[in-house]
Design an enzyme around this catalytic site. Structure first.
Site, PDB file in Angstrom:
ATOM      1  N   CYS A   1      35.150  37.650  40.789  1.00 12.17           N
ATOM      2  CA  CYS A   1      35.253  36.386  40.948  1.00 12.17           C
ATOM      3  C   CYS A   1      35.037  35.674  41.821  1.00 12.17           C
ATOM      4  O   CYS A   1      35.149  34.648  41.308  1.00 12.17           O
ATOM      5  CB  CYS A   1      37.552  36.499  40.857  1.00 12.17           C
ATOM      6  SG  CYS A   1      37.870  37.053  42.874  1.00 12.17           S
ATOM      7  N   ASN A   2      34.970  36.023  42.708  1.00 11.66           N
ATOM      8  CA  ASN A   2      34.157  35.689  43.252  1.00 11.66           C
ATOM      9  C   ASN A   2      32.599  35.487  43.354  1.00 11.66           C
ATOM     10  O   ASN A   2      31.638  34.858  44.444  1.00 11.66           O
ATOM     11  CB  ASN A   2      34.458  36.082  45.172  1.00 11.66           C
ATOM     12  CG  ASN A   2      35.336  35.301  45.451  1.00 11.66           C
ATOM     13  OD1 ASN A   2      36.132  34.590  45.527  1.00 11.66           O
ATOM     14  ND2 ASN A   2      36.571  36.082  45.930  1.00 11.66           N
TER      15      ASN A   2
ATOM     16  N   SER B   1      31.687  38.146  51.903  1.00 11.39           N
ATOM     17  CA  SER B   1      32.796  37.434  51.184  1.00 11.39           C
ATOM     18  C   SER B   1      33.335  36.435  52.341  1.00 11.39           C
ATOM     19  O   SER B   1      33.160  35.850  53.270  1.00 11.39           O
ATOM     20  CB  SER B   1      34.510  38.761  52.031  1.00 11.39           C
ATOM     21  OG  SER B   1      33.199  40.067  51.691  1.00 11.39           O
TER      22      SER B   1
ATOM     23  N   GLN C   1      34.643  47.360  45.001  1.00 14.13           N
ATOM     24  CA  GLN C   1      34.173  47.008  43.737  1.00 14.13           C
ATOM     25  C   GLN C   1      32.551  47.935  44.028  1.00 14.13           C
ATOM     26  O   GLN C   1      31.749  47.482  42.444  1.00 14.13           O
ATOM     27  CB  GLN C   1      34.569  44.847  44.071  1.00 14.13           C
ATOM     28  CG  GLN C   1      35.334  44.626  44.100  1.00 14.13           C
ATOM     29  CD  GLN C   1      35.514  43.667  43.769  1.00 14.13           C
ATOM     30  OE1 GLN C   1      34.854  43.187  44.576  1.00 14.13           O
ATOM     31  NE2 GLN C   1      36.467  42.628  43.473  1.00 14.13           N
TER      32      GLN C   1
ATOM     33  N   GLY D   1      59.659  35.470  43.927  1.00 18.52           N
ATOM     34  CA  GLY D   1      58.715  35.579  43.104  1.00 18.52           C
ATOM     35  C   GLY D   1      57.821  36.340  42.890  1.00 18.52           C
ATOM     36  O   GLY D   1      57.296  37.846  42.804  1.00 18.52           O
TER      37      GLY D   1
ATOM     38  N   GLY E   1      54.570  36.301  41.223  1.00 22.69           N
ATOM     39  CA  GLY E   1      52.862  35.494  40.680  1.00 22.69           C
ATOM     40  C   GLY E   1      51.824  36.057  41.743  1.00 22.69           C
ATOM     41  O   GLY E   1      51.797  37.317  42.545  1.00 22.69           O
TER      42      GLY E   1
END
Length: 624
Positions: free
Chosen positions: A214-215, A275, A286, A370, A372
């Site tokens: 994602c980065n 990072s 990763q 939550g 999320g």
């Protein structure tokens, strides 16, 4: 003629060469000119500076060829990529090879000019004293020009078995999310993407591995040293074709590293220095997947799968990246101390558990409001430290809460004592909890002071939501310890400063690993020629032993074996210094020139043996 005329006008050269020039005018021996004696067509005093000037101009022609390679070819590959014609992909590679051949031919022309002049001096000057003086004049007249030209030649020498590693990509540092989305490749398609690139670039790119998160999006690839510039341009053209972005946009968002800079960059990635969150551990996982896919081999049963495109250079690069990533986290404190909101919440809970709640963190009962992204990250951080802690996830959608707990990343770290509750049971869950962590998408408070009144034991409230999910007046109730995102930011700032102090320690460790990889890499270009040279030595040995067998036919088998062993020892003694020399630690250019000299001196062709890729059970060719 123009070159000769221009060099003759140099007064300094004429003065230094006057002695030998005078002898040339007298017939080359110093004696008076005799009738009918042969005369040199050109005096030695004029040839030396002429050759020196020629060498200098040849060097300029070589630089012009390299400039053409850097400018005109870049425009060419851009045009080819815009045409999007697969059949034209090989054109660029052919042109690049032609220019490289031109540079090598120029080098050869220069070498032959120098060698021819030296031979000419030997033929003209038969007297040993004159020969020595002639060589002295050659050096004194030409060294000012020839020496720099030879140094340039040394620096420019390339070996066709040598490989260079590169990184090209983009990251969160200089590209927005919408741009990174154009490059994103799902993990399951990393090998397919790498294979497409290898095929697109033809022989310019030999090995490829893809890392897409994602980065960041990064391509680790290896090229033959003699075509590394063309390989880089082909990768850029491939990305332009895949993303549809124009040349200027690519220039703004892409970065590129080659050689030791590329190796250092990959090692800094795996160590968490590059990072978004300094020192975070997820990137190491990763990189591990990147290595796994790069060396993946496909069996006959996996007909639909695509094998990895990482050869030994990229595989070794990624394997070393995993090693240094682990070393940095083990030998420094860069991974200690929370530097993300979710991990800071867990750290704060652990620090304050005994002073405020009179319990150890592992014995706490935690309510998570939550389901999320932030709730998921909190659970990952929580289970990473306390896998068996008791947790209840409260959410409007029970199915969503269950999906979070079933997530591989969450469940892989713990959650054996986790359960789920609907939002209407919030008050009952809070009643028995020791800690409440709030991270819902609600735009108003869902927990108020009335909900926590009358408790008999203390309660820690951690709210990272904006706007707050827990009403501020909860903090006014006796026994309540209320923390917001601002409190967590203070924890993160303190830990971030501590981690920055560890960065230099990490970089020193990385520096050593970079040098280790560079030494290994430099040696790889020599390996095929050392194999070839060893075979040549073995052939000579066997040839001579065959002669010995014929001459000493009356020797007993035992004596013959002894002779063979002694001859083998002599050959090994001759080979050993060369192996030792190539094993020395030295810069890449020095190693490349040494390989080139060995190749030329012994007229060697590279020989290859097979070995396993680092981290793989499959063989690959050495030097390929």
């Amino acid at each position: 003629a123009g070159v000769l005329a221009s060099t003759r006008r140099r007064p300094g050269v004429r003065r230094r060469a006057s002695g030998i020039a005078a002898r040339d005018r007298q017939g080359g021996t110093g004696a008076p000119e005799r009738e009918g004696a042969a005369k040199p067509s050109v005096g030695a005093g004029s040839v030396e500076p002429a050759v020196a000037a020629f060498v200098k101009k040849v060097a300029l022609v070589k630089e012009m060829a390299r400039d053409m390679q850097r400018t005109d070819l870049e425009r060419l590959v851009t045009r080819l990529s815009e045409l999007n014609k697969p059949e034209l992909r090989g054109v660029y590679t052919q042109v690049a090879k032609m220019l490289l051949a031109l540079v090598e031919a120029i080098d050869g022309l220069k070498d032959k000019a120098v060698a021819a002049r030296r031979l000419d001096l030997q033929n003209q000057l038969t007297d040993p004293e004159e020969l020595s003086e002639g060589r002295h004049l050659w050096i004194s007249d030409s060294s000012a020009v020839v020496a720099p030209a030879n140094e340039t030649m040394l620096e420019a020498k390339t070996v066709d078995t040598s490989m260079e590693v590169h990184v090209l990509g983009l990251s969160h540092h200089k590209s927005s999310v919408d741009v990174r989305e154009r490059f994103a490749v799902p993990m399951k398609k990393w090998n397919e993407y790498a294979r497409e690139l290898v095929e697109f670039a033809s022989s310019s790119v030999a090995e490829v591995a893809v890392l897409s998160t994602c980065n960041r999006f990064e391509i680790f690839f290896a090229t033959p040293e003699i075509s590394q510039y063309s390989g880089l341009l082909m990768v850029r053209a491939f990305l332009q074709a895949k993303t549809g972005l124009d040349h200027d946009t690519l220039d703004k968002c892409l970065f590129h590293h080659s050689g030791t800079d590329a190796v250092r960059h990959v090692f800094e990635i795996s160590s968490g220095l590059d990072s978004l969150v300094l020192g975070e551990a997820q990137i190491l996982r990763q990189v591990k997947f990147c290595h796994k896919y790069a060396i993946q081999r496909v069996s006959n049963q996996d007909a639909g799968a695509t094998p990895g495109s990482g050869g030994k250079f990229v595989a070794k690069l990624l394997q070393d990246a995993l090693t240094i990533g682990k070393d940095v986290r083990t030998k420094t404190d860069i991974g200690k101390g929370s530097v993300s909101t979710s991990s800071a919440a867990v750290e704060l809970m652990a620090m304050r558990a005994i002073p405020t709640l009179k319990k150890s963190a592992a014995d706490l009962r935690v309510a998570v409001l939550g389901a999320g992204r932030m709730a998921r990250l909190f659970l990952i951080a929580l289970f990473s430290k306390f896998p068996d802690v008791r947790v209840t996830v409260v959410n409007r959608s029970v199915d969503r809460a269950k999906a979070v707990l079933d997530d591989n990343t969450v469940g892989g770290r713990g959650g054996t004592n986790a359960d789920i509750a609907p939002m209407h049971e919030l008050r009952q869950v809070v009643e028995v909890a020791d800690v409440v962590f709030a991270a819902t998408g609600s735009e108003s408070a869902i927990l108020h002071a009335a909900d926590v009144q009358g408790r008999k034991k203390p309660l820690m409230l951690i709210d990272i939501s904006v706007p707050l999910n827990i009403a501020p007046d909860c903090g006014d109730v006796d026994g309540m310890f209320f923390y917001t995102v601002d409190d967590l930011n203070q924890v993160m700032r303190e830990n971030e400063q501590g981690r920055q102090n560890e960065v230099e320690k990490a970089k020193n460790l990385i520096k050593g690993q970079v040098k280790s990889y560079a030494d290994w890499q430099a040696m790889q270009g020599a390996t095929p020629f050392l194999y070839s040279w060893q075979e040549l030595a073995e052939e000579i040995k066997e040839k001579e032993l065959a002669k010995v067998d014929k001459i000493c036919d009356d020797l007993s088998p035992k004596s013959k074996r002894k002779v063979r062993k002694e001859v083998g020892s002599v050959v090994n003694d001759l080979l050993r210094p060369v192996y030792s020399s190539f094993g020395q630690q030295e810069d890449k250019q020095a190693k490349s020139f040494k390989i080139w000299a060995m190749q030329v001196l012994f007229k060697l062709e590279p020989k290859y043996k097979t070995r396993e890729l680092p981290g793989s059970s499959e063989p690959s060719q050495l030097g390929s």
